[in-house]
Design a protein around this motif. Structure first.
Motif, short mmCIF file in Angstrom:
data_model
loop_
_atom_site.label_atom_id
_atom_site.label_comp_id
_atom_site.label_asym_id
_atom_site.label_seq_id
_atom_site.Cartn_x
_atom_site.Cartn_y
_atom_site.Cartn_z
N ASN A 71 0.83 -1.20 0.00
CA ASN A 71 0.00 0.00 0.00
C ASN A 71 0.87 1.26 0.00
O ASN A 71 1.02 1.94 1.01
CB ASN A 71 -0.93 0.03 1.21
CG ASN A 71 -2.02 -1.00 1.14
OD1 ASN A 71 -2.16 -1.71 0.15
ND2 ASN A 71 -2.81 -1.09 2.19
N ILE A 72 1.46 1.57 -1.16
CA ILE A 72 2.40 2.69 -1.25
C ILE A 72 1.95 3.82 -2.16
O ILE A 72 2.63 4.83 -2.26
CB ILE A 72 3.78 2.20 -1.71
CG1 ILE A 72 3.70 1.58 -3.12
CG2 ILE A 72 4.40 1.24 -0.69
CD1 ILE A 72 5.05 1.37 -3.79
N ALA A 73 0.80 3.67 -2.80
CA ALA A 73 0.39 4.70 -3.78
C ALA A 73 0.27 6.08 -3.13
O ALA A 73 0.69 7.07 -3.73
CB ALA A 73 -0.92 4.31 -4.44
N LYS A 74 -0.27 6.16 -1.91
CA LYS A 74 -0.39 7.46 -1.24
C LYS A 74 0.98 8.10 -1.03
O LYS A 74 1.13 9.31 -1.12
CB LYS A 74 -1.10 7.32 0.11
CG LYS A 74 -2.58 7.07 -0.01
CD LYS A 74 -3.26 7.03 1.34
CE LYS A 74 -3.46 8.38 1.96
NZ LYS A 74 -4.27 9.34 1.21
N SER A 75 2.00 7.29 -0.78
CA SER A 75 3.33 7.84 -0.51
C SER A 75 3.97 8.42 -1.77
O SER A 75 4.89 9.22 -1.67
CB SER A 75 4.23 6.78 0.10
OG SER A 75 4.58 5.80 -0.84
N LEU A 76 3.50 8.02 -2.94
CA LEU A 76 4.03 8.50 -4.21
C LEU A 76 3.23 9.67 -4.78
O LEU A 76 3.75 10.46 -5.57
CB LEU A 76 4.03 7.36 -5.25
CG LEU A 76 4.81 6.11 -4.88
CD1 LEU A 76 4.52 4.99 -5.87
CD2 LEU A 76 6.29 6.40 -4.81
N ALA A 77 1.96 9.76 -4.42
CA ALA A 77 1.02 10.70 -5.03
C ALA A 77 1.15 12.11 -4.46
O ALA A 77 1.44 12.30 -3.27
CB ALA A 77 -0.41 10.22 -4.82
N SER A 78 0.91 13.08 -5.33
CA SER A 78 0.87 14.48 -4.90
C SER A 78 -0.30 14.66 -3.93
O SER A 78 -1.19 13.82 -3.85
CB SER A 78 0.69 15.39 -6.11
OG SER A 78 -0.58 15.17 -6.69
N LEU A 103 7.93 12.38 -4.05
CA LEU A 103 7.97 12.17 -5.50
C LEU A 103 6.85 12.89 -6.24
O LEU A 103 6.94 13.13 -7.43
CB LEU A 103 7.96 10.68 -5.82
CG LEU A 103 9.25 9.96 -5.46
CD1 LEU A 103 9.10 8.46 -5.64
CD2 LEU A 103 10.41 10.47 -6.28
N SER A 104 5.77 13.21 -5.58
CA SER A 104 4.69 14.05 -6.13
C SER A 104 4.18 13.59 -7.49
O SER A 104 4.18 14.35 -8.46
CB SER A 104 5.15 15.50 -6.26
OG SER A 104 5.47 16.04 -5.00
N VAL A 159 6.47 10.96 -18.90
CA VAL A 159 7.57 10.06 -18.52
C VAL A 159 8.27 10.69 -17.32
O VAL A 159 8.33 11.92 -17.21
CB VAL A 159 8.55 9.81 -19.69
CG1 VAL A 159 9.23 11.08 -20.12
CG2 VAL A 159 9.55 8.73 -19.36
N ARG A 160 8.75 9.89 -16.42
CA ARG A 160 9.54 10.35 -15.26
C ARG A 160 10.90 9.70 -15.38
O ARG A 160 11.02 8.49 -15.24
CB ARG A 160 8.83 9.94 -13.98
CG ARG A 160 9.34 10.58 -12.69
CD ARG A 160 8.91 11.95 -12.63
NE ARG A 160 8.62 12.83 -11.59
CZ ARG A 160 8.03 12.73 -10.44
NH1 ARG A 160 7.63 11.63 -9.97
NH2 ARG A 160 7.83 13.76 -9.70
#
Length: 166
Positions: A71-78, A103-104, A159-160
């Motif tokens: 469950n890491i999506a929140k940690s990556l999302a703006s 990472l925003s 792309v990132r």
């Protein structure tokens, strides 16, 4: 293809997979070794690069939601731009708690025939899945996971780039 105006600063430009790769061969290596459109010293991430990132982020308890390493999506999302979700640990549930990694990942505005504004951040990668499909990395407003996705080469996504190791 690119997003116009001030949105370019937040969301980046949109590219076909061919534009991202700039003639380079597909790669699933870590690091991918594909510079593509990235500046010197950077590379287009492969699915293996994305999986390595997910594993590292998930290994840090501060980046997990509900004490689940997946469950890491929140940690990556703006913290802004996402639609609301009532799903616990989803990116769109209390987005002010997002982005512990810094990472925003902003929701993308994608040109694939559908509007995804506020729903999904989908970033191209260097891995080819099939003759006309390539892989990338995505998070969604309703989901607690970061996922490998695939789409047609002519779809447009941001792309990132990842920094090469020194």
């Amino acid at each position: 293809t690119g997003v116009s105006g001030s949105d370019t600063v937040t969301y980046g430009r949109l590219y076909s997979w061919a534009a991202v790769m700039s003639g380079a061969e597909a790669s699933s290596d870590v690091p991918s070794g594909v510079r593509g459109i990235c500046p010197e010293g950077w590379h287009v991430p492969s699915t293996s690069d994305w999986e390595e990132l997910s594993n590292y982020v998930g290994s840090q308890s501060a980046n997990q939601c509900g004490e689940q390493p997946s469950n890491i999506a929140k940690s990556l999302a703006s913290t802004t731009g996402w639609l609301y979700s009532s799903n616990n640990c989803a990116v769109g549930n209390n987005p002010s708690c997002n982005n512990s990694t810094g990472l925003s990942f902003y929701p993308s505005i994608m040109e694939d025939g559908n509007s995804h504004d506020g729903t999904t951040s989908a970033l191209w990668g260097s891995t080819k899945l099939h003759d006309d499909l390539a892989c990338g990395y995505a998070i969604n407003y309703w989901n607690p996971y970061a996922l490998i996705f695939y789409n047609y080469f002519n779809s447009a996504h941001p792309v990132r780039c990842l920094r090469d190791e020194e």
